[in-house]
Design a protein around this motif. Structure first.
Motif, PDB file in Angstrom:
ATOM      1  N   ASP A  73       7.687  12.386  -2.663  1.00  0.00           N
ATOM      2  CA  ASP A  73       8.969  11.972  -3.232  1.00  0.00           C
ATOM      3  C   ASP A  73      10.121  12.219  -2.258  1.00  0.00           C
ATOM      4  OD1 ASP A  73       7.806  11.103  -5.570  1.00  0.00           O
ATOM      5  OD2 ASP A  73       8.182  12.961  -6.662  1.00  0.00           O
ATOM      6  N   GLU A  74      10.079  13.340  -1.550  1.00  0.00           N
ATOM      7  CA  GLU A  74      11.137  13.634  -0.584  1.00  0.00           C
ATOM      8  C   GLU A  74      11.105  12.621   0.561  1.00  0.00           C
ATOM      9  OE1 GLU A  74      12.883  17.378   2.039  1.00  0.00           O
ATOM     10  OE2 GLU A  74      11.247  17.719   0.627  1.00  0.00           O
ATOM     11  N   ALA A  75       9.900  12.258   1.007  1.00  0.00           N
ATOM     12  CA  ALA A  75       9.773  11.247   2.069  1.00  0.00           C
ATOM     13  C   ALA A  75      10.320   9.907   1.595  1.00  0.00           C
ATOM     14  CB  ALA A  75       8.311  11.120   2.496  1.00  0.00           C
ATOM     15  N   LEU A  76       9.996   9.511   0.359  1.00  0.00           N
ATOM     16  CA  LEU A  76      10.542   8.259  -0.184  1.00  0.00           C
ATOM     17  C   LEU A  76      12.060   8.310  -0.290  1.00  0.00           C
ATOM     18  CD1 LEU A  76       8.140   7.115  -3.048  1.00  0.00           C
ATOM     19  CD2 LEU A  76       8.578   5.986  -0.873  1.00  0.00           C
ATOM     20  N   GLY A  77      12.589   9.475  -0.660  1.00  0.00           N
ATOM     21  CA  GLY A  77      14.035   9.651  -0.740  1.00  0.00           C
ATOM     22  C   GLY A  77      14.702   9.441   0.609  1.00  0.00           C
ATOM     23  N   ILE A  78      14.078   9.953   1.656  1.00  0.00           N
ATOM     24  CA  ILE A  78      14.627   9.764   3.006  1.00  0.00           C
ATOM     25  C   ILE A  78      14.586   8.287   3.377  1.00  0.00           C
ATOM     26  CG2 ILE A  78      14.250  10.259   5.456  1.00  0.00           C
ATOM     27  CD1 ILE A  78      13.266  13.075   4.559  1.00  0.00           C
ATOM     28  N   ILE A  79      13.476   7.613   3.104  1.00  0.00           N
ATOM     29  CA  ILE A  79      13.382   6.176   3.395  1.00  0.00           C
ATOM     30  C   ILE A  79      14.508   5.428   2.682  1.00  0.00           C
ATOM     31  CG2 ILE A  79      12.004   4.083   2.989  1.00  0.00           C
ATOM     32  CD1 ILE A  79       9.485   5.838   3.483  1.00  0.00           C
ATOM     33  N   ARG A  99      12.903  12.612  10.664  1.00  0.00           N
ATOM     34  CA  ARG A  99      13.250  13.397   9.475  1.00  0.00           C
ATOM     35  C   ARG A  99      12.062  13.503   8.524  1.00  0.00           C
ATOM     36  NH1 ARG A  99      17.821  11.412   6.141  1.00  0.00           N
ATOM     37  NH2 ARG A  99      17.426  13.347   5.037  1.00  0.00           N
ATOM     38  N   ILE A 100      11.350  12.397   8.328  1.00  0.00           N
ATOM     39  CA  ILE A 100      10.214  12.412   7.403  1.00  0.00           C
ATOM     40  C   ILE A 100       9.112  13.321   7.941  1.00  0.00           C
ATOM     41  CG2 ILE A 100       8.335  11.026   6.426  1.00  0.00           C
ATOM     42  CD1 ILE A 100      10.410   8.691   6.284  1.00  0.00           C
ATOM     43  N   THR A 101       8.764  13.155   9.213  1.00  0.00           N
ATOM     44  CA  THR A 101       7.649  13.934   9.757  1.00  0.00           C
ATOM     45  C   THR A 101       8.010  15.406   9.965  1.00  0.00           C
ATOM     46  OG1 THR A 101       8.222  13.237  12.011  1.00  0.00           O
ATOM     47  CG2 THR A 101       6.549  11.941  10.845  1.00  0.00           C
ATOM     48  N   ASP A 102       9.274  15.702  10.224  1.00  0.00           N
ATOM     49  CA  ASP A 102       9.678  17.089  10.487  1.00  0.00           C
ATOM     50  C   ASP A 102      10.091  17.868   9.241  1.00  0.00           C
ATOM     51  OD1 ASP A 102       9.253  16.495  13.126  1.00  0.00           O
ATOM     52  OD2 ASP A 102      11.343  16.642  13.752  1.00  0.00           O
ATOM     53  N   THR A 103      10.685  17.184   8.230  1.00  0.00           N
ATOM     54  CA  THR A 103      11.284  17.956   7.141  1.00  0.00           C
ATOM     55  C   THR A 103      10.768  17.632   5.745  1.00  0.00           C
ATOM     56  OG1 THR A 103      13.142  16.426   6.800  1.00  0.00           O
ATOM     57  CG2 THR A 103      13.443  18.166   8.455  1.00  0.00           C
ATOM     58  N   MET A 161      14.968   8.308  11.078  1.00  0.00           N
ATOM     59  CA  MET A 161      14.286   8.348   9.786  1.00  0.00           C
ATOM     60  C   MET A 161      12.865   8.882   9.940  1.00  0.00           C
ATOM     61  SD  MET A 161      13.006   5.243   7.348  1.00  0.00           S
ATOM     62  CE  MET A 161      11.750   4.880   8.574  1.00  0.00           C
ATOM     63  N   THR A 162      12.141   8.367  10.918  1.00  0.00           N
ATOM     64  CA  THR A 162      10.766   8.792  11.143  1.00  0.00           C
ATOM     65  C   THR A 162      10.697  10.280  11.467  1.00  0.00           C
ATOM     66  OG1 THR A 162      10.196   6.572  11.909  1.00  0.00           O
ATOM     67  CG2 THR A 162       8.685   8.343  12.507  1.00  0.00           C
ATOM     68  N   ASN A 202       0.876  -1.171   0.000  1.00  0.00           N
ATOM     69  CA  ASN A 202       0.000   0.000   0.000  1.00  0.00           C
ATOM     70  C   ASN A 202       0.913   1.220   0.000  1.00  0.00           C
ATOM     71  OD1 ASN A 202      -1.328   2.314   1.020  1.00  0.00           O
ATOM     72  ND2 ASN A 202      -2.786   1.080   2.193  1.00  0.00           N
ATOM     73  N   GLY A 203       0.737   2.120  -0.985  1.00  0.00           N
ATOM     74  CA  GLY A 203       1.654   3.236  -1.178  1.00  0.00           C
ATOM     75  C   GLY A 203       1.473   4.411  -0.242  1.00  0.00           C
ATOM     76  N   ASN A 204       0.566   4.320   0.725  1.00  0.00           N
ATOM     77  CA  ASN A 204       0.410   5.392   1.702  1.00  0.00           C
ATOM     78  C   ASN A 204       1.750   5.610   2.396  1.00  0.00           C
ATOM     79  OD1 ASN A 204       0.029   6.266   4.612  1.00  0.00           O
ATOM     80  ND2 ASN A 204      -1.999   6.715   3.753  1.00  0.00           N
ATOM     81  N   ILE A 205       2.223   6.859   2.428  1.00  0.00           N
ATOM     82  CA  ILE A 205       3.566   7.140   2.945  1.00  0.00           C
ATOM     83  C   ILE A 205       3.721   6.717   4.402  1.00  0.00           C
ATOM     84  CG2 ILE A 205       3.194   9.533   3.668  1.00  0.00           C
ATOM     85  CD1 ILE A 205       6.303   8.028   1.904  1.00  0.00           C
ATOM     86  N   PHE A 206       2.655   6.814   5.192  1.00  0.00           N
ATOM     87  CA  PHE A 206       2.752   6.406   6.589  1.00  0.00           C
ATOM     88  C   PHE A 206       2.893   4.890   6.701  1.00  0.00           C
ATOM     89  CE2 PHE A 206       0.658  10.545   6.770  1.00  0.00           C
ATOM     90  CZ  PHE A 206       1.552  11.202   7.603  1.00  0.00           C
ATOM     91  N   ASN A 207       2.244   4.158   5.795  1.00  0.00           N
ATOM     92  CA  ASN A 207       2.404   2.711   5.755  1.00  0.00           C
ATOM     93  C   ASN A 207       3.847   2.343   5.388  1.00  0.00           C
ATOM     94  OD1 ASN A 207       1.449  -0.088   5.719  1.00  0.00           O
ATOM     95  ND2 ASN A 207       1.746   0.057   3.499  1.00  0.00           N
TER      96      ASN A 207
END
Length: 195
Positions: free
Chosen positions: A164-170, A155-159, A152-153, A126-131
């Motif tokens: 696409d940026e969230a996927l890049g961080i992951i 960085r994603i939630t704060d920045t 990681m979590t 499921n492509g939901n970013i939180f998932n």
């Protein structure tokens, strides 16, 4: 020679380095480097005729600002006390900050160096970013990387400003693989758990 341009995320690999970052340095980077060298020499911050050169200066962009890194090295002798006072005095105009503070506060901290990224089956989920963030966080924890999971979590939630940026961080923390790859590994007798 010109001032090297770097991506802001390269700074996350500088955990054993220190330097000064000035923010909002529009115009010609060469003029900034030469001007700061002259100013620091006059103020007694640069010592023994040394200066910041092309080998320890870099320009990068972050949040619409052009920033300059003046990296400390053995060839540049700096009176850190005088530099600290100068940085505080000029902070409102130049946004001067230490490299380590900038990376921690603006880029989410230093990256995983020397640590092998674990495989994480995200393609086909499921492509939901939180998932996806949750699956990656569990993968990190199950591989003994609990601190990186929290980092990681955060960085994603704060920045992260976009999907696409969230996927890049992951992708900086795990090797993104397919759910099908995970099934093939299980078929080959390897147990893989992501709960």
């Amino acid at each position: 020679m010109s001032i090297k341009k770097i991506d802001k995320n390269e700074l996350r690999g500088y955990e054993r380095k220190e330097g000064l970052i000035l923010q909002g340095c529009g115009g010609n980077p060469r003029e900034w480097v030469d001007g700061i060298n002259n100013l620091f020499t006059k103020e007694g911050i640069l010592l023994d005729g040394t200066k910041f050169g092309d080998d320890n200066c870099a320009v990068f962009e972050n949040n619409g600002l052009t920033c300059l890194l003046y990296e400390f090295n053995d060839d540049t002798k700096v009176d850190i006390g005088k530099l600290a006072m100068w940085r505080i005095r000029t902070h409102s105009d130049l946004g001067g900050t230490w490299l380590s503070d900038y990376v921690e506060n603006k880029l989410g901290g230093f990256s995983l160096t020397g640590t092998k990224k674990p495989d994480c089956p995200l393609i086909g989920q499921n492509g939901n970013i939180f998932n996806l963030m949750g699956i990656a966080a569990r993968t990190l924890r199950h591989n003994g990387l609990a601190e990186q999971s929290k980092e990681m979590t955060k960085r994603i939630t704060d920045t992260a400003q976009s999907y696409d940026e969230a996927l890049g961080i992951i992708g900086e923390y795990v090797n993104i693989t397919s759910v099908n790859d995970c099934s093939e590994d299980m078929d080959a007798g390897m147990e893989m758990r992501y709960d």
